[in-house]
Design a protein around this motif. Structure first.
Motif, short mmCIF file in Angstrom:
data_model
loop_
_atom_site.label_atom_id
_atom_site.label_comp_id
_atom_site.label_asym_id
_atom_site.label_seq_id
_atom_site.Cartn_x
_atom_site.Cartn_y
_atom_site.Cartn_z
N ASP A 92 -8.77 -7.23 9.05
CA ASP A 92 -7.73 -6.80 9.62
C ASP A 92 -7.10 -7.47 11.05
O ASP A 92 -6.60 -6.95 11.85
N THR A 107 -6.16 -6.12 2.01
CA THR A 107 -6.15 -4.96 1.51
C THR A 107 -4.79 -4.22 1.54
O THR A 107 -4.78 -3.11 1.15
N ARG A 108 -4.24 -4.68 2.36
CA ARG A 108 -2.54 -4.02 2.76
C ARG A 108 -1.64 -4.68 1.99
O ARG A 108 -0.47 -4.36 2.21
N LYS A 110 -0.44 -4.05 -0.92
CA LYS A 110 0.57 -3.02 -1.56
C LYS A 110 1.51 -2.22 -0.64
O LYS A 110 2.45 -1.53 -0.92
N GLY A 111 0.99 -2.36 0.80
CA GLY A 111 2.04 -1.87 1.91
C GLY A 111 3.10 -2.50 2.24
O GLY A 111 3.22 -3.81 1.64
N HIS A 125 4.08 0.67 8.92
CA HIS A 125 2.90 1.60 8.72
C HIS A 125 2.33 1.30 7.49
O HIS A 125 2.83 1.46 6.51
N GLY A 126 0.85 1.05 7.61
CA GLY A 126 0.09 0.88 6.17
C GLY A 126 0.33 -0.72 5.81
O GLY A 126 -0.52 -0.96 4.57
N GLY A 127 0.89 -1.48 6.46
CA GLY A 127 1.19 -2.95 5.96
C GLY A 127 0.91 -3.83 7.18
O GLY A 127 0.15 -3.54 8.22
N ASP A 154 -0.69 2.39 11.78
CA ASP A 154 -1.76 1.70 11.15
C ASP A 154 -1.47 0.59 10.74
O ASP A 154 -0.81 0.55 9.42
N ILE A 155 -1.34 -0.64 11.58
CA ILE A 155 -0.69 -1.79 10.98
C ILE A 155 -1.66 -3.03 11.25
O ILE A 155 -2.52 -2.86 12.03
#
Length: 462
Positions: A164, A189-190, A192-193, A235-237, A276-277
């Protein structure tokens, strides 16, 4: 090594089978064509040794089927009734060798071992190539390149993507920084975001802040409804901040807080929202220099300069232009087999491409659009018309011998000296720093004899 031995004559089959087995090979025996074909398909031998005449279709059919299944597998044909025409036909189909009966078993075993070693080397080479492609592929997402500099970029992406860590991509305009950012996202791991990109140079300061943080209804004029900003959308990506070197200092302060706290507030709101980015930034200018000039915050620099990724300009990517051009033709050619002549390709590789990959991409699109019915892309459309770059792509038609160039320069210099002295040899020799004798010899060799008046003046002066 597994050897298929197709032979209907029992004596030859037994003795040759024993010789191959003693040499350490696994022997698959076939007394006729049917069994040989079944073993070919089911046991995948490394080498085939087959008689031409045996029950069924015969050894030529075994040869054909072996070539269909594995064109690289060596096939040795044996015959006691061979003809030149038959041998030629066997070689044409793909036989590795042709043996006339009677033969020594040791000779056939030696052939099998030689072909086996060659096959093992081929497999090792293929495995090594596959391993190299895995470590240093020619393509990674939308990135294309086989140069050493691009393989270093691919390796950096493969290493960093699963983490990350914040990445700062450094490179000139047009080098493909957003494609690097997307490759990082797609291998993380992101994946799919969301992947959200914003250019810090495309918006004025007031709009940039609203784009990043979002706003509530009525936060400012024309804010008729609430709107999510890029932080919230990512967010999430992954959030990609392109041209971060153009970000105003006032926005840099707020970005620093977001990166430190992973929280933010929309414009016009007091509600703190969590984030969460992963942040990937790109710059076309060295940020360290901007820090020294006071145009970029030093604390923000250290916050985003966690993992640097330097993207080379196209002029430093030796050998990548043909690969990139092929990739772009596939993308924009709509299935047509466009081609580029060798001479034009040499010019394309010589051109420095100041606009980098983006300039090449535009050139390919232009050449395809103007190609009409022809499939050969013209250099007039692929190369720039700007005369400043003509010398970089078009070498001089001829390179004259150095002796010839020096001769012309010396003649011109002697003429100039003679003009300055009015043809007076003594003064000319003194002016040139040579003796009168050397000057006379040069004048004679070059056919530069002064006129009668000058000669008379020279004698009078002497």
């Amino acid at each position: 090594m597994r050897v298929l031995l197709a032979e209907d004559e029992e004596t030859i089959a037994v003795t040759l089978s024993h010789a191959l087995g003693d040499a350490g090979h696994e022997v698959l025996r076939a007394p006729d064509t049917r069994v040989a074909l079944e073993l070919l398909a089911g046991r995948n031998p490394d080498v085939v040794v087959t008689d031409i005449r045996m029950p069924g279709a015969g050894g030529m059919e075994v040869l054909r089927r072996s070539v269909e299944l594995d064109p690289r597998r060596p096939v040795v044909l044996m015959t006691g009734y061979g003809t030149v025409e038959q041998a030629v036909e066997a070689m044409r189909i793909g036989a590795a060798h042709y043996v006339q009966k009677p033969f020594r078993n040791e000779a056939v075993v030696a052939l099998v071992e030689r072909f086996g070693r060659e096959r093992s080397l081929e497999r090792e080479n293929e495995a090594l190539k596959a391993e190299l492609r895995a470590v240093a592929p020619d393509r990674m997402g939308e990135l294309v390149g086989r140069s050493t500099t691009m393989h270093a970029v691919f390796q950096r992406i493969a290493t960093v993507a699963p983490t990350d860590a914040t990445v700062l991509i450094e490179g000139e305009s047009g080098t493909g920084k957003e494609r690097v950012a997307r490759a990082l996202h797609e291998r993380s791991t992101r994946a799919k975001g969301p992947f959200v990109a914003i250019s810090c140079a495309a918006l004025p300061e007031s709009l940039l802040e609203a784009e990043l943080f979002g706003h509530e209804k009525g936060a400012f004029t024309d804010a008729h409804k609430e709107r999510k900003g890029r932080f919230e959308l990512a967010h999430g990506g992954t959030l990609f901040l392109d041209d971060i070197d153009d970000m105003p200092l006032s926005v840099q302060v707020k970005l620093l807080r977001v990166l430190q706290e992973r929280t933010f507030e929309r414009l016009g709101s007091e509600e703190t929202r969590s984030l969460d980015i992963r942040v990937v930034a790109a710059t076309k200018k060295p940020l360290r220099e901007l820090v020294r000039e006071g145009r970029f915050r030093e604390d923000l620099y250290y916050r985003i300069h966690v993992v640097p990724a330097a993207l080379p300009p196209l002029r430093e990517r030796a050998g990548d232009v043909p690969l990139l051009l092929q990739h772009m033709v596939e993308r924009y050619g709509k299935g047509k087999a466009y081609r580029v002549s060798t001479a034009t390709m040499n010019l394309l590789e010589r051109y420095p491409w100041p606009g980098n990959v983006r300039e090449l991409e535009n050139a390919v699109q232009r050449a395809i659009a103007l190609a009409g019915e022809t499939l050969e892309l013209s250099k007039e459309y692929l190369l720039p018309l700007d005369p400043r770059w003509r010398g970089a792509t078009e070498p001089p038609e001829t390179v004259r011998p150095l002796r010839e160039v020096l001769h012309e320069a010396e003649v011109a210099h002697l003429k100039r000296a003679l003009e300055l002295t009015g043809g007076h040899r003594t003064q000319t020799a003194e002016l040139l720093g040579i003796s009168r004798k050397v000057l006379w010899e040069k004048l004679r060799d070059f056919g530069l004899e002064p006129g009668d008046k000058a000669e008379a003046a020279d004698r009078a002066g002497a």
